[in-house]
Design a protein around this motif. Structure first.
Motif, PDB file in Angstrom:
ATOM      1  N   VAL A 153       0.762  -1.276  -0.119  1.00 13.10           N
ATOM      2  CA  VAL A 153       0.024   0.017  -0.056  1.00 13.10           C
ATOM      3  C   VAL A 153       1.020   1.319  -0.061  1.00 13.10           C
ATOM      4  O   VAL A 153       0.654   2.150  -0.892  1.00 13.10           O
ATOM      5  CB  VAL A 153      -0.751   0.028   1.213  1.00 13.10           C
ATOM      6  CG1 VAL A 153      -1.553   1.281   1.133  1.00 13.10           C
ATOM      7  CG2 VAL A 153      -1.974  -1.093   1.126  1.00 13.10           C
ATOM      8  N   ALA A 154       1.778   1.276   1.029  1.00 17.09           N
ATOM      9  CA  ALA A 154       3.019   2.358   0.858  1.00 17.09           C
ATOM     10  C   ALA A 154       3.618   2.563  -0.324  1.00 17.09           C
ATOM     11  O   ALA A 154       3.632   3.965  -0.857  1.00 17.09           O
ATOM     12  CB  ALA A 154       3.949   2.240   2.116  1.00 17.09           C
ATOM     13  N   GLU A 155       4.018   1.574  -1.156  1.00 16.97           N
ATOM     14  CA  GLU A 155       4.584   1.761  -2.445  1.00 16.97           C
ATOM     15  C   GLU A 155       3.850   2.464  -3.406  1.00 16.97           C
ATOM     16  O   GLU A 155       4.237   3.297  -4.136  1.00 16.97           O
ATOM     17  CB  GLU A 155       5.235   0.489  -2.765  1.00 16.97           C
ATOM     18  CG  GLU A 155       6.504  -0.022  -1.960  1.00 16.97           C
ATOM     19  CD  GLU A 155       6.872  -1.341  -2.306  1.00 16.97           C
ATOM     20  OE1 GLU A 155       6.322  -1.996  -3.136  1.00 16.97           O
ATOM     21  OE2 GLU A 155       8.080  -1.574  -1.688  1.00 16.97           O
ATOM     22  N   ALA A 164      -6.271   8.882  -4.790  1.00 14.86           N
ATOM     23  CA  ALA A 164      -7.410   9.194  -4.125  1.00 14.86           C
ATOM     24  C   ALA A 164      -8.240   8.037  -3.346  1.00 14.86           C
ATOM     25  O   ALA A 164      -9.136   8.230  -2.369  1.00 14.86           O
ATOM     26  CB  ALA A 164      -8.566   9.961  -4.754  1.00 14.86           C
ATOM     27  N   ARG A 165      -8.013   6.825  -3.644  1.00 19.20           N
ATOM     28  CA  ARG A 165      -8.536   5.665  -3.132  1.00 19.20           C
ATOM     29  C   ARG A 165      -8.368   5.667  -1.447  1.00 19.20           C
ATOM     30  O   ARG A 165      -7.430   6.123  -0.873  1.00 19.20           O
ATOM     31  CB  ARG A 165      -7.753   4.294  -3.541  1.00 19.20           C
ATOM     32  CG  ARG A 165      -8.231   4.108  -5.001  1.00 19.20           C
ATOM     33  CD  ARG A 165      -7.474   2.820  -5.364  1.00 19.20           C
ATOM     34  NE  ARG A 165      -5.882   2.815  -5.360  1.00 19.20           N
ATOM     35  CZ  ARG A 165      -5.026   1.912  -5.482  1.00 19.20           C
ATOM     36  NH1 ARG A 165      -5.517   0.813  -5.400  1.00 19.20           N
ATOM     37  NH2 ARG A 165      -3.858   2.119  -5.346  1.00 19.20           N
ATOM     38  N   GLY A 166      -9.348   5.377  -0.890  1.00 19.64           N
ATOM     39  CA  GLY A 166      -9.364   5.302   0.652  1.00 19.64           C
ATOM     40  C   GLY A 166      -8.750   4.063   1.259  1.00 19.64           C
ATOM     41  O   GLY A 166      -8.489   3.075   0.238  1.00 19.64           O
ATOM     42  N   ALA A 171      -7.167  -1.788   0.993  1.00 20.73           N
ATOM     43  CA  ALA A 171      -7.304  -2.927   1.812  1.00 20.73           C
ATOM     44  C   ALA A 171      -7.499  -3.955   0.616  1.00 20.73           C
ATOM     45  O   ALA A 171      -7.012  -5.196   0.813  1.00 20.73           O
ATOM     46  CB  ALA A 171      -8.284  -3.030   2.869  1.00 20.73           C
ATOM     47  N   ARG A 172      -8.627  -3.881  -0.092  1.00 21.47           N
ATOM     48  CA  ARG A 172      -9.018  -4.938  -1.177  1.00 21.47           C
ATOM     49  C   ARG A 172      -7.826  -5.350  -2.093  1.00 21.47           C
ATOM     50  O   ARG A 172      -7.505  -6.383  -2.376  1.00 21.47           O
ATOM     51  CB  ARG A 172     -10.008  -4.235  -1.890  1.00 21.47           C
ATOM     52  CG  ARG A 172     -11.297  -4.554  -1.138  1.00 21.47           C
ATOM     53  CD  ARG A 172     -12.408  -4.199  -2.204  1.00 21.47           C
ATOM     54  NE  ARG A 172     -12.457  -2.798  -3.108  1.00 21.47           N
ATOM     55  CZ  ARG A 172     -13.121  -2.072  -2.698  1.00 21.47           C
ATOM     56  NH1 ARG A 172     -13.622  -1.487  -1.607  1.00 21.47           N
ATOM     57  NH2 ARG A 172     -13.117  -0.851  -3.575  1.00 21.47           N
ATOM     58  N   ALA A 173      -6.999  -4.135  -2.520  1.00 22.23           N
ATOM     59  CA  ALA A 173      -5.723  -4.198  -3.366  1.00 22.23           C
ATOM     60  C   ALA A 173      -4.572  -5.179  -2.674  1.00 22.23           C
ATOM     61  O   ALA A 173      -4.250  -6.024  -3.268  1.00 22.23           O
ATOM     62  CB  ALA A 173      -5.473  -3.168  -3.842  1.00 22.23           C
TER      63      ALA A 173
END
Length: 250
Positions: A153-155, A164-166, A171-173
């Motif tokens: 997620v950080a990368e 802009a994804r929350g 989390a899904r990704a």
């Protein structure tokens, strides 16, 4: 990697290192204290998770033995002043930003001359040490995640701070639930997802602002719909405005 500094006449040895856009010097330490500064462009210095952005109005004191990386978002020339610990009256134990006014900038450049006689050099060194004053500006920390899913997620956010994804979408990704990612982020970074992303966005904005880009354009580039929203987040997180932060004002 430890780098040796050749002996000088007095306490200070000066080196100049051209940096092209995006170039970073790998992690290293010095046997001497260092003052990192640039006369043009913008230089960044990273010490662990802490990161300082240095326009020409700010330099950074780096104590001897502290591992750091130095780089530039645009072409710049790093000026490194190396101070022998045994001959330097200052011994600040932590990386410390210092304000660089016209006189100090002139002295930094003056001490970089190869044709300077010993007497004038020693007198100029004494004035430099007298002029160094610590600034209240703090680095913006962005802890580096180590857990695989948090790091993914950080990368993605590092690659695009304006993403802009929350939390739910990230989390899904990452293949986990929102609740799990919330817990993992705090465990791994010591920050919530939202706080970590805010720090990342503000850190990404600083080099752009230091280059003189309009606040509105910078705000959009790092994920804020308006300049006022960006400025509010900056003040709330850092405690001052970007202009005061970059121009070394209290």
């Amino acid at each position: 990697m430890k780098t040796e500094v050749p002996p000088g006449v007095g306490a200070i040895v000066v080196g100049h290192f051209p940096l092209s856009s995006g170039e970073w010097i790998p992690p290293h330490t010095h046997t001497h204290h260092q003052i990192a500064w640039t006369r043009r462009g913008v230089v960044g210095v990273a010490v662990g998770d802490s990161y300082w952005v240095l326009p020409p109005s700010v330099a950074l004191w780096i104590p001897a033995g502290v591992e750091h990386r130095t780089g530039a978002t645009r072409d710049a020339v790093l000026c490194g002043l190396y101070l022998a610990p045994e001959r330097c009256a200052l011994d600040w134990p932590e990386p410390t930003p210092v304000g660089v006014d016209g006189l100090l900038a002139h002295l930094f450049t003056y001490l970089g001359r190869d044709d300077l006689a010993d007497g004038p050099r020693l007198r100029a060194e004494a004035v430099v040490l007298d002029l160094l004053r610590p600034l209240p500006a703090l680095p913006i920390d962005v802890p580096r995640p180590r857990e695989e899913r948090v790091r993914a997620v950080a990368e993605a956010l590092i690659a695009d701070p304006a993403d802009a994804r929350g939390l739910e979408a990230h989390a899904r990704a990452a293949g986990v639930s929102r609740r799990t990612l919330t817990r993992l982020f705090v465990q791994d970074t010591g920050m919530s997802f939202e706080r970590w992303r805010t720090h990342l966005r503000l850190r990404a904005a600083l080099p752009l602002l230091a280059e003189g880009r309009p606040v509105s354009a910078v705000a959009r580039a790092v994920g804020y719909a308006t300049a006022s929203a960006f400025l509010a987040a900056f003040r709330r997180t850092v405690g001052t405005s970007p202009g005061r932060y970059l121009n070394a004002e209290s």
